[in-house]
Design a protein around this motif. Structure first.
Motif, mmCIF file in Angstrom:
data_model
loop_
_atom_site.group_PDB
_atom_site.id
_atom_site.type_symbol
_atom_site.label_atom_id
_atom_site.label_comp_id
_atom_site.label_asym_id
_atom_site.label_seq_id
_atom_site.Cartn_x
_atom_site.Cartn_y
_atom_site.Cartn_z
ATOM 1 N N ALA A 10 35.230 32.976 46.770
ATOM 2 C CA ALA A 10 36.517 32.339 46.152
ATOM 3 C C ALA A 10 37.095 33.342 44.942
ATOM 4 O O ALA A 10 36.400 33.925 44.463
ATOM 5 N N TYR A 11 38.403 33.275 45.092
ATOM 6 C CA TYR A 11 38.897 34.111 43.869
ATOM 7 C C TYR A 11 40.263 33.163 43.483
ATOM 8 O O TYR A 11 40.926 32.660 44.224
ATOM 9 N N SER A 12 40.707 33.327 42.321
ATOM 10 C CA SER A 12 41.807 32.666 41.553
ATOM 11 C C SER A 12 43.284 33.576 41.586
ATOM 12 O O SER A 12 43.738 33.761 40.597
ATOM 13 N N MET A 45 30.272 31.882 47.173
ATOM 14 C CA MET A 45 30.088 32.666 45.906
ATOM 15 C C MET A 45 31.365 32.573 45.255
ATOM 16 O O MET A 45 32.433 32.671 45.787
ATOM 17 N N MET A 46 31.448 33.066 43.883
ATOM 18 C CA MET A 46 32.507 33.689 43.300
ATOM 19 C C MET A 46 32.284 34.271 41.980
ATOM 20 O O MET A 46 31.126 34.098 41.253
ATOM 21 N N PHE A 47 33.277 35.294 41.614
ATOM 22 C CA PHE A 47 33.097 35.879 40.360
ATOM 23 C C PHE A 47 33.989 35.036 39.359
ATOM 24 O O PHE A 47 35.299 35.030 39.843
ATOM 25 N N ASN A 48 33.449 34.152 38.592
ATOM 26 C CA ASN A 48 34.072 33.309 37.883
ATOM 27 C C ASN A 48 34.034 33.504 36.191
ATOM 28 O O ASN A 48 32.919 34.053 35.874
ATOM 29 N N SER A 100 38.563 37.542 38.915
ATOM 30 C CA SER A 100 37.675 37.022 40.021
ATOM 31 C C SER A 100 38.004 37.955 41.215
ATOM 32 O O SER A 100 37.079 38.362 42.035
ATOM 33 N N HIS A 101 39.306 38.136 41.721
ATOM 34 C CA HIS A 101 39.630 38.865 42.741
ATOM 35 C C HIS A 101 39.186 40.494 42.678
ATOM 36 O O HIS A 101 38.468 41.130 43.288
ATOM 37 N N VAL A 102 39.602 40.980 41.470
ATOM 38 C CA VAL A 102 39.174 42.594 40.954
ATOM 39 C C VAL A 102 37.704 42.658 40.947
ATOM 40 O O VAL A 102 37.121 43.550 41.582
ATOM 41 N N SER A 103 36.814 41.794 40.466
ATOM 42 C CA SER A 103 35.480 41.733 40.393
ATOM 43 C C SER A 103 34.749 41.865 41.788
ATOM 44 O O SER A 103 33.944 42.646 42.106
ATOM 45 N N ALA A 104 35.391 40.798 42.818
ATOM 46 C CA ALA A 104 34.875 40.956 44.080
ATOM 47 C C ALA A 104 35.196 42.326 45.035
ATOM 48 O O ALA A 104 34.532 42.553 45.695
ATOM 49 N N ILE A 105 36.141 42.774 44.867
ATOM 50 C CA ILE A 105 36.754 43.971 45.233
ATOM 51 C C ILE A 105 35.801 45.108 44.860
ATOM 52 O O ILE A 105 35.360 45.829 45.597
#
Length: 331
Positions: A165-167, A210-213, A173-178
């Motif tokens: 998930a990303y916000s 999962m999520m980078f939160n 959270s999006h940048v971390s996942a990328i």
């Protein structure tokens, strides 16, 4: 016939200096007498419950006490923070409508160039409050409990078999996942939400894996055993989650991501108003009770002044241009 400015070089120099200073300190002019003499609205581009909402409310509560007027929170989530950004950009530049800007406003110049390419032309940075590092968390029922276990699980599965998930596009959270997927070469399907709070709800429900939160959105759930943290994208261990290893400790020292949050006002706000708000918030961020409250939720206080905040926005805008391609695709 030559203009007065051309006939008076000193006057021309002072005029240019005034324009340059207004870019980082608001329009020339002192704060109106008695400012503030009414309620101030702080517009937050995220729903309640996330890091931005937490930081904004902590600061707003103390601003109300120090300024003697209520500072009212207005949550305006959606459209990668554009709804709130447009709302404040159109407000009267009188110091009574403030914006809790974030890293999203730097990335939106690339993701949404048609409407969001000129943040620093439409807003005056006031003070950068702090940054919220991200932590990779999984649902408590997820089989992986360490980064090596996670990597092994993802490698065995089919591409995009697991979800994160990303916000919103361009969020921390999006940048971390990328950064994580690019570093590991793994394909994980991203699911976008309007904010950290609704994303966390679906993570708790097992609808995503999962999520980078950011810490404020997950700390309570981690303590309750409903979410499990694998590592933090931070230079050092977080005071609020001291048992969680850093990205360097799990083999990814280059992975660092967090979202800054700072106050801004519509362009044209008098410099005196900007300076009064900056000075007030700078004092607030030095108060032991505020520092303790912020750090207990994983936030790192910055307190950068208007000029330093301006430079941060310029730097990050360029960084995100290099990270994202047209239409929001990661390069």
């Amino acid at each position: 016939m030559k203009s007065d400015l051309l006939r008076n070089p000193a006057k021309m120099l002072l005029g240019g200096l005034s324009i340059a200073l207004s870019m980082v300190g608001g329009a020339a002019g002192a704060a109106p007498a008695g400012y503030p003499n009414g309620p101030i609205t702080m517009v937050i581009p995220w729903p309640p419950g996330g890091a931005a909402d937490f930081m904004g409310r902590v600061v707003a509560a103390r601003m109300s006490e120090k300024l003697g007027q209520p500072v009212v929170i207005e949550n305006r989530p959606g459209a990668d923070t554009i709804i709130a950004t447009r709302r404040v950009a159109a407000a009267r530049p009188d110091g009574y409508t403030l914006f809790l800007a974030s890293s999203n406003n730097a990335v939106n110049a690339t993701l949404h160039p048609d409407t969001e390419s000129g943040f620093l032309q439409e807003f005056v940075p006031i003070i950068n409050i702090g940054v919220a590092p991200t932590v990779l968390v999984v649902n408590a029922s997820f089989p992986a409990r360490t980064v090596p276990e996670l990597l092994e699980l993802l490698k065995k599965g089919k591409p995009n078999a697991y979800t994160y998930a990303y916000s919103g596009q361009g969020s921390a959270s999006h940048v971390s996942a990328i950064q994580f997927t690019r570093r590991t070469g793994l394909e994980i399907m991203g699911v976008s939400y309007k904010g950290a709070s609704p994303a966390t709800v679906d993570l708790l429900g097992g609808h995503v894996n999962m999520m980078f939160n950011v810490v404020p959105a997950i700390a309570g759930h981690v303590r309750d055993g409903k979410l499990y943290p694998l590592f933090a994208l931070s230079d050092k261990r977080l005071a609020s989650l001291p048992d969680v290893p850093t990205s360097a400790e799990v083999g990814f020292p280059e992975l660092k991501a967090g979202m800054w949050h700072g106050l801004a006002a519509p362009a044209g706000t008098p410099a005196g108003v900007v300076q009064k708000i900056e000075a007030t918030v700078a004092e607030i961020l030095k108060e032991p009770a505020v520092v303790e409250k912020m750090e207990s939720q994983g936030a790192i206080i910055l307190g950068s002044d208007a000029r330093a905040f301006h430079q941060t926005i310029v730097r990050d805008t360029q960084m995100y241009k290099e990270l994202f391609g047209a239409g929001g695709a990661a390069r």
